[in-house]
Write a protein that holds these residues in place. Structure first.
Motif, PDB file in Angstrom:
ATOM      1  N   UNK A  98      11.977   4.299   7.467  1.00 32.37           N
ATOM      2  CA  UNK A  98      10.543   4.664   7.327  1.00 32.37           C
ATOM      3  C   UNK A  98      10.322   4.700   6.029  1.00 32.37           C
ATOM      4  N   UNK A  99       9.460   3.901   5.441  1.00 33.95           N
ATOM      5  CA  UNK A  99       9.287   4.096   3.905  1.00 33.95           C
ATOM      6  C   UNK A  99       8.304   4.825   3.428  1.00 33.95           C
ATOM      7  N   UNK A 100       7.280   5.518   4.273  1.00 31.12           N
ATOM      8  CA  UNK A 100       6.457   6.341   3.722  1.00 31.12           C
ATOM      9  C   UNK A 100       7.048   7.824   3.923  1.00 31.12           C
ATOM     10  N   UNK A 101       6.559   8.438   2.848  1.00 33.09           N
ATOM     11  CA  UNK A 101       6.893   9.833   3.025  1.00 33.09           C
ATOM     12  C   UNK A 101       6.655  10.690   4.299  1.00 33.09           C
ATOM     13  N   UNK A 102       5.674  10.189   4.741  1.00 33.57           N
ATOM     14  CA  UNK A 102       5.318  10.940   6.105  1.00 33.57           C
ATOM     15  C   UNK A 102       6.168  10.267   7.042  1.00 33.57           C
ATOM     16  N   UNK A 103       6.718   9.118   6.904  1.00 40.59           N
ATOM     17  CA  UNK A 103       7.663   8.448   8.062  1.00 40.59           C
ATOM     18  C   UNK A 103       8.977   9.457   8.003  1.00 40.59           C
ATOM     19  N   UNK A 104       9.446   9.630   6.589  1.00 45.03           N
ATOM     20  CA  UNK A 104      10.894  10.185   6.590  1.00 45.03           C
ATOM     21  C   UNK A 104      10.806  11.634   7.106  1.00 45.03           C
ATOM     22  N   UNK A 105       9.470  12.461   6.617  1.00 44.66           N
ATOM     23  CA  UNK A 105       9.296  13.794   7.611  1.00 44.66           C
ATOM     24  C   UNK A 105       9.186  13.699   8.882  1.00 44.66           C
ATOM     25  N   UNK A 106       8.443  12.670   9.450  1.00 46.99           N
ATOM     26  CA  UNK A 106       8.381  12.481  10.817  1.00 46.99           C
ATOM     27  C   UNK A 106       9.480  12.323  11.526  1.00 46.99           C
ATOM     28  N   UNK A 107      10.309  11.627  10.904  1.00 48.68           N
ATOM     29  CA  UNK A 107      11.720  11.315  11.500  1.00 48.68           C
ATOM     30  C   UNK A 107      12.756  12.459  11.924  1.00 48.68           C
ATOM     31  N   UNK A 108      12.428  13.545  10.874  1.00 46.01           N
ATOM     32  CA  UNK A 108      12.917  14.831  11.080  1.00 46.01           C
ATOM     33  C   UNK A 108      12.070  15.480  12.104  1.00 46.01           C
ATOM     34  N   UNK A 109      10.957  15.488  12.067  1.00 44.11           N
ATOM     35  CA  UNK A 109      10.425  16.029  13.214  1.00 44.11           C
ATOM     36  C   UNK A 109      10.649  15.641  14.658  1.00 44.11           C
ATOM     37  N   UNK A 125       0.993  -1.313  -0.014  1.00 40.89           N
ATOM     38  CA  UNK A 125       0.043  -0.128   0.327  1.00 40.89           C
ATOM     39  C   UNK A 125       0.961   1.216   0.125  1.00 40.89           C
ATOM     40  N   UNK A 126       1.900   1.241   0.845  1.00 39.76           N
ATOM     41  CA  UNK A 126       2.741   2.404   0.867  1.00 39.76           C
ATOM     42  C   UNK A 126       3.398   2.796  -0.219  1.00 39.76           C
ATOM     43  N   UNK A 127       3.540   1.605  -1.322  1.00 39.28           N
ATOM     44  CA  UNK A 127       4.377   1.895  -2.536  1.00 39.28           C
ATOM     45  C   UNK A 127       3.421   2.164  -3.747  1.00 39.28           C
ATOM     46  N   UNK A 128       2.176   2.383  -3.468  1.00 34.52           N
ATOM     47  CA  UNK A 128       1.568   2.667  -4.510  1.00 34.52           C
ATOM     48  C   UNK A 128       0.578   1.187  -4.824  1.00 34.52           C
ATOM     49  N   UNK A 145       8.617  14.937  -3.784  1.00 33.90           N
ATOM     50  CA  UNK A 145       8.427  13.287  -3.816  1.00 33.90           C
ATOM     51  C   UNK A 145       7.000  12.951  -3.549  1.00 33.90           C
ATOM     52  N   UNK A 146       6.620  12.305  -4.409  1.00 31.45           N
ATOM     53  CA  UNK A 146       5.043  12.038  -4.116  1.00 31.45           C
ATOM     54  C   UNK A 146       4.928  10.474  -3.368  1.00 31.45           C
ATOM     55  N   UNK A 147       3.882  10.731  -2.375  1.00 30.21           N
ATOM     56  CA  UNK A 147       3.730   9.293  -1.640  1.00 30.21           C
ATOM     57  C   UNK A 147       2.378   8.864  -1.814  1.00 30.21           C
ATOM     58  N   UNK A 148       2.039   7.827  -1.161  1.00 32.28           N
ATOM     59  CA  UNK A 148       0.659   7.251  -1.221  1.00 32.28           C
ATOM     60  C   UNK A 148      -0.326   8.259  -0.625  1.00 32.28           C
ATOM     61  N   UNK A 149       0.109   8.708   0.506  1.00 29.21           N
ATOM     62  CA  UNK A 149      -0.725   9.570   1.587  1.00 29.21           C
ATOM     63  C   UNK A 149      -0.410  10.861   1.461  1.00 29.21           C
ATOM     64  N   UNK A 150       0.856  11.390   0.914  1.00 27.53           N
ATOM     65  CA  UNK A 150       1.147  12.651   1.321  1.00 27.53           C
ATOM     66  C   UNK A 150       2.393  13.118   0.239  1.00 27.53           C
ATOM     67  N   UNK A 151       2.735  14.349   0.260  1.00 24.27           N
ATOM     68  CA  UNK A 151       3.743  14.744  -0.838  1.00 24.27           C
ATOM     69  C   UNK A 151       4.970  15.712   0.074  1.00 24.27           C
ATOM     70  N   UNK A 173       9.172 -20.340  -1.183  1.00 22.98           N
ATOM     71  CA  UNK A 173       9.818 -19.548  -0.344  1.00 22.98           C
ATOM     72  C   UNK A 173      10.220 -18.039  -0.955  1.00 22.98           C
ATOM     73  N   UNK A 174       9.813 -17.933  -2.214  1.00 18.22           N
ATOM     74  CA  UNK A 174      10.057 -16.695  -2.745  1.00 18.22           C
ATOM     75  C   UNK A 174       8.571 -16.093  -3.038  1.00 18.22           C
ATOM     76  N   UNK A 175       8.350 -14.913  -2.950  1.00 14.24           N
ATOM     77  CA  UNK A 175       7.357 -14.155  -3.461  1.00 14.24           C
ATOM     78  C   UNK A 175       7.911 -12.922  -4.440  1.00 14.24           C
ATOM     79  N   UNK A 176       7.247 -12.757  -5.609  1.00 14.10           N
ATOM     80  CA  UNK A 176       7.864 -11.539  -6.424  1.00 14.10           C
ATOM     81  C   UNK A 176       6.650 -10.638  -6.529  1.00 14.10           C
ATOM     82  N   UNK A 177       6.793  -9.300  -6.333  1.00 15.36           N
ATOM     83  CA  UNK A 177       5.610  -8.396  -6.385  1.00 15.36           C
ATOM     84  C   UNK A 177       6.044  -7.228  -7.084  1.00 15.36           C
ATOM     85  N   UNK A 178       5.404  -6.732  -8.126  1.00 17.34           N
ATOM     86  CA  UNK A 178       5.705  -5.523  -9.119  1.00 17.34           C
ATOM     87  C   UNK A 178       4.689  -4.328  -8.407  1.00 17.34           C
ATOM     88  N   UNK A 179       5.509  -3.385  -7.960  1.00 18.27           N
ATOM     89  CA  UNK A 179       4.796  -2.304  -7.221  1.00 18.27           C
ATOM     90  C   UNK A 179       4.707  -1.126  -8.315  1.00 18.27           C
TER      91      UNK A 179
END
Length: 480
Positions: free
Chosen positions: A135-146, A40-43, A299-305, A73-79
């Motif tokens: 943190x893979x969400x854009x919000x998470x990166x920004x949140x780490x700064x905050x 979900x986080x990667x679109x 940078x565009x994210x699923x929930x935020x920019x 054992x392996x699962x491959x997903x296209x994002x």
């Protein structure tokens, strides 16, 4: 060193070490639990024929990884992501973005990228180094700064709902080891090992082109996406490794079949998540637009920019909300403060582009300096509020972002309908076509020739042959 023609040289390291390696059940369980949120986080994940194709190629190379029961054992997903990336998480879950696939020119290159990630899993690289929380969400990166600004680990609790998922940053040697393993997997599974230097050269070209357009484009690559060092030197090493298999130039390429699968793939943003073009962010579904200041990137994210530049950092987000607008603006700061007592300025009411808005701010210490953290919230409709959060040097307030704050507006139905995705269009060269004439059809305002050449691995003086297939990026139709 890999011996040139010895069959033992083609034996994967993981397989040489033991007859079969079983994945750690705890890591498998964690990967299963994280999968849905990560996708979900990667679109979102692509489905259908192309996704099944990626899965089949991945399984073909992973069969030679030395991991027990590779089919299970392996699962491959296209994002559905506009970032050029592929990565693996412990537990055998491997991900590749559609954007990375658009750089490829045949199936052997796809096989190498998937084999490289399978190699990380097979060699157990995750256990050979300290794990890194990202943190893979854009919000998470920004949140780490905050979080660092407010000195609060509680920010992480707030952001847990934003899919704080772990990927791993590997050492340079581990990346080369994974390249070596992928080369071996290709040779053993019948692919031309030229796929390795092919995709690595494509990544190097893409990186060099991005460096050229930097400053004229406003799209940035998030730090968490840079899990793989990209360089011409790595491509050269892959070429040497491919030669040492003794099978370079032989084996499966499946160029036409690969290009047929790639045809119609979205390039850059999916309009369903909004699109970045020049200084503008536009979302046709939400029918909104704003413009960032000159010198900033998005940078565009699923929930935020996220927006960043030398003048500060910002994020745009929001959604459903009912209640006083002033309470919303204050709550954003309180939540980002992780429950700490923060001195927040009394929110002030104003009107921006006909919309009721509330503005508030606080000041916090970041290391040895102080910063302003500001919020501007907009009453979009009765049940929806959007906001900007901004971090600037103390005393600047929203100053560096004032033009952006004042630019949020509604798109007309006609403007929203005019937003179309860019897609890969595989075309057959006709008599008289040149790289220049084909490049003129690329759906970009600048660097059309350079983009066309990079995408197809061509030189400016390359002669095209009738019947040859090449990739264009054109405007397509939005998915319903």
């Amino acid at each position: 060193m890999i011996a040139a023609a010895a069959s033992s040289a083609l034996l994967p390291v993981a397989l040489a070490a033991q007859s079969a390696r079983y994945l750690n059940p705890r890591e498998v369980a964690e990967a299963q639990q994280q999968h849905a949120a990560l996708v979900e986080e990667f679109g979102g994940a692509e489905t259908g024929q192309r996704a099944a194709y990626v899965q089949s190629v991945g399984q073909r190379v992973a069969a030679y990884s030395g991991v027990a029961n590779p089919g299970q054992s392996f699962r491959f997903t296209t994002l559905n992501s506009a970032v050029e990336n592929a990565f693996a998480v412990p537990g055998g879950y491997i991900y590749i973005t559609r954007q990375l696939m658009t750089l490829m020119n045949d199936e052997s290159e796809l096989a190498f990228a998937l084999g490289h990630e399978a190699g990380h899993v097979a060699a157990n690289h995750a256990q050979q180094r300290e794990r890194v929380q990202r943190r893979n969400s854009i919000y998470g990166v920004f949140g780490a700064i905050l979080g660092s600004v407010f000195g609060s680990s509680a920010v992480g609790n707030l952001l847990s709902q934003q899919a704080q998922l772990r990927t791993l940053s590997f050492s340079r040697q581990q990346e080369y080891d994974a390249d070596r393993l992928a080369t071996q997997y290709l040779a053993r599974s019948g692919y031309d090992p030229a796929g390795g230097p092919g995709i690595l050269a494509a990544l190097a070209r893409s990186g060099a082109l991005e460096a050229r357009v930097q400053g004229r484009e406003t799209r940035s690559t998030p730090e968490w996406a840079s899990t793989h060092p990209l360089s011409e030197n790595r491509a050269r090493q892959a070429q040497v490794m491919a030669q040492q298999t003794g099978r370079l130039g032989t084996g499966i390429r499946n160029r036409d079949h690969f290009l047929a699968q790639l045809d119609g793939t979205y390039v850059d943003d999916d309009p369903a998540q909004g699109v970045i073009e020049d200084v503008y962010f536009r979302h046709p579904g939400l029918r909104l637009q704003f413009a960032i200041p000159v010198g900033f990137q998005m940078q565009n994210g699923t929930r935020s920019v996220s927006i960043s530049g030398s003048g500060g950092q910002a994020e745009f987000g929001g959604g459903g909300y009912q209640g006083p607008l002033e309470s919303y603006a204050a709550r954003v700061l309180q939540e980002l403060g992780g429950g700490q007592r923060i001195a927040i300025a009394q929110p002030e009411r104003t009107t921006i582009n006909g919309m009721p808005a509330a503005v508030t701010a606080t000041r916090a210490q970041a290391g040895s300096s102080w910063v302003d953290v500001s919020v501007v919230a907009y009453q979009w409709d009765r049940d929806t509020v959007y906001h900007f959060v901004m971090i600037t040097r103390a005393g600047q307030g929203i100053g560096p972002f004032r033009s952006m704050v004042n630019s949020l507006r509604r798109l007309t139905p006609a403007e929203a309908a005019a937003i179309r995705p860019r897609v890969v269009d595989v075309v057959t060269v006709r008599a008289g076509d040149t790289v220049q004439s084909l490049a003129s059809r690329m759906a970009y305002r600048s660097f059309r020739l350079e983009r066309f050449l990079s995408l197809n691995g061509l030189a400016a003086n390359s002669a095209l042959s009738p019947g040859q297939k090449v990739k264009l990026v054109v405007y397509g139709t939005r998915r319903s």
